[in-house]
Scaffold this active site. Structure first.
Site, PDB file in Angstrom:
ATOM      1  N   SER A 185       0.554 -23.019 -41.790  1.00 15.98           N
ATOM      2  CA  SER A 185       1.960 -22.676 -41.948  1.00 15.98           C
ATOM      3  C   SER A 185       2.689 -23.735 -42.778  1.00 15.98           C
ATOM      4  O   SER A 185       2.325 -23.979 -43.926  1.00 15.98           O
ATOM      5  CB  SER A 185       2.597 -22.485 -40.566  1.00 15.98           C
ATOM      6  OG  SER A 185       3.833 -21.841 -40.663  1.00 15.98           O
ATOM      7  N   ASP A 208       0.262 -11.137 -39.632  1.00 14.51           N
ATOM      8  CA  ASP A 208       1.144 -12.294 -39.572  1.00 14.51           C
ATOM      9  C   ASP A 208       2.595 -11.861 -39.785  1.00 14.51           C
ATOM     10  O   ASP A 208       2.937 -11.302 -40.825  1.00 14.51           O
ATOM     11  CB  ASP A 208       0.728 -13.318 -40.639  1.00 14.51           C
ATOM     12  CG  ASP A 208       1.318 -14.693 -40.416  1.00 14.51           C
ATOM     13  OD1 ASP A 208       2.452 -14.784 -39.909  1.00 14.51           O
ATOM     14  OD2 ASP A 208       0.633 -15.676 -40.748  1.00 14.51           O
ATOM     15  N   HIS A 251       0.079 -14.887 -36.865  1.00  7.60           N
ATOM     16  CA  HIS A 251       0.288 -16.229 -37.408  1.00  7.60           C
ATOM     17  C   HIS A 251      -0.633 -17.256 -36.737  1.00  7.60           C
ATOM     18  O   HIS A 251      -1.036 -18.222 -37.360  1.00  7.60           O
ATOM     19  CB  HIS A 251       1.756 -16.624 -37.216  1.00  7.60           C
ATOM     20  CG  HIS A 251       2.206 -17.761 -38.063  1.00  7.60           C
ATOM     21  ND1 HIS A 251       2.029 -17.799 -39.431  1.00  7.60           N
ATOM     22  CD2 HIS A 251       2.837 -18.931 -37.740  1.00  7.60           C
ATOM     23  CE1 HIS A 251       2.535 -18.913 -39.916  1.00  7.60           C
ATOM     24  NE2 HIS A 251       3.014 -19.630 -38.910  1.00  7.60           N
TER      25      HIS A 251
END
Length: 271
Positions: free
Chosen positions: A98, A222, A250
């Site tokens: 991320s 995601d 995610h």
């Protein structure tokens, strides 16, 4: 073994290292708003396989120092350089999840030393939000809502974020564990990094500067960093391979942790 690395006057990052004498080294950069502890289930397995596992708490998060500023990607890439130099890393693998993936991209474009391979998982690059020239990602208003929620009721914001993080069913104790990780961060750091998502646009150019083999792992479900971001990374990095995770959101490092660990282990070994 845990220790601190000074990255600038008055600022230290916390580093956790398992198996310092192991073969291939992997340095893990966590996503927002967690800490290196999010990779617990990677450390468990990869340590057993003989890898040297290095987890870093970025400034403002986990056990790292929490200064008032320095949350842009340039400064955070420079922070990682200080860690690389302190540990004298060479030919290692850099993995970023991320926001940690965005920092990893900036590091490789800005510095690059110490790493022979790059792994991106659910990376927030080249842009977390939609832009006039990039029709993917979150709406700007969604990030502005996260920032407002952070400054008004951070625990509630973290609960909402946790609800969209994973794709597969998770136990309540695990969700509580993840929630508590977010609370370890400073509120000002949590908001400042989210503001960087809105302001940062140079990652598009950074992708083209990466010259090392790159593994891109991205969950197709995601809801934070949408799957087209992984496609854009693959298109922008010449020597990359995109591995879709069909049953992940995610949190693909947990949603499909066996597949994730196997892909990462092979890649870090140069296979």
């Amino acid at each position: 073994m845990g220790f601190y690395v000074k990255v600038e006057p008055g600022v230290r990052l916390y580093v956790e290292e398992l198996n310092p004498e192991g073969r291939e080294a992997i340095l893990f950069l966590h996503g927002w708003p967690a800490s290196h502890r999010m990779f617990e289930y990677q450390f468990d397995e990869l340590f057993r396989l003989g890898y040297r596992c290095i987890g870093v708490d970025c400034r403002g998060f986990g056990k790292a120092d929490k200064p008032a500023g320095g949350y842009d990607y340039d400064r955070q890439a420079d922070d990682i350089l200080a860690v690389v130099q302190a540990l004298r890393l060479e030919n290692a693998t850099l993995l970023g999840h991320s926001t940690g993936g965005a920092i990893a991209v900036r590091y490789m474009a800005r510095h690059g030393c110490g790493f022979a391979r790059l792994a991106l998982c659910a990376a927030a690059a080249p842009s977390l939000i939609r832009r006039p020239y990039f029709p993917h990602g979150l709406e700007r208003e969604a990030v502005e809502k996260i920032i407002a929620g952070t400054l008004a009721d951070r625990p509630a914001m973290l609960r909402d974020f946790g609800d969209m993080f994973f794709f597969q069913y998770k136990t309540q104790p695990l969700m509580e564990w993840f929630f508590q990780m977010g609370l370890e961060a400073a509120g000002w750091a949590t908001a400042a990094v989210a503001q960087v998502w809105l302001d940062e646009e140079r990652l598009f150019a950074d992708l083209g500067e990466i010259r090392v083999p790159t593994l891109i792992m991205h969950g197709i479900h995601d809801r934070v960093c949408h799957f087209p971001l992984g496609v854009a990374q693959h298109e922008g990095i010449a020597c990359s391979r995109l591995v879709p995770f069909k049953y992940s959101g995610h949190g693909l490092f947990y949603d499909e942790r066996e597949k994730f660990n196997a892909e990462l282990a092979r890649f870090a070994a140069g296979r």
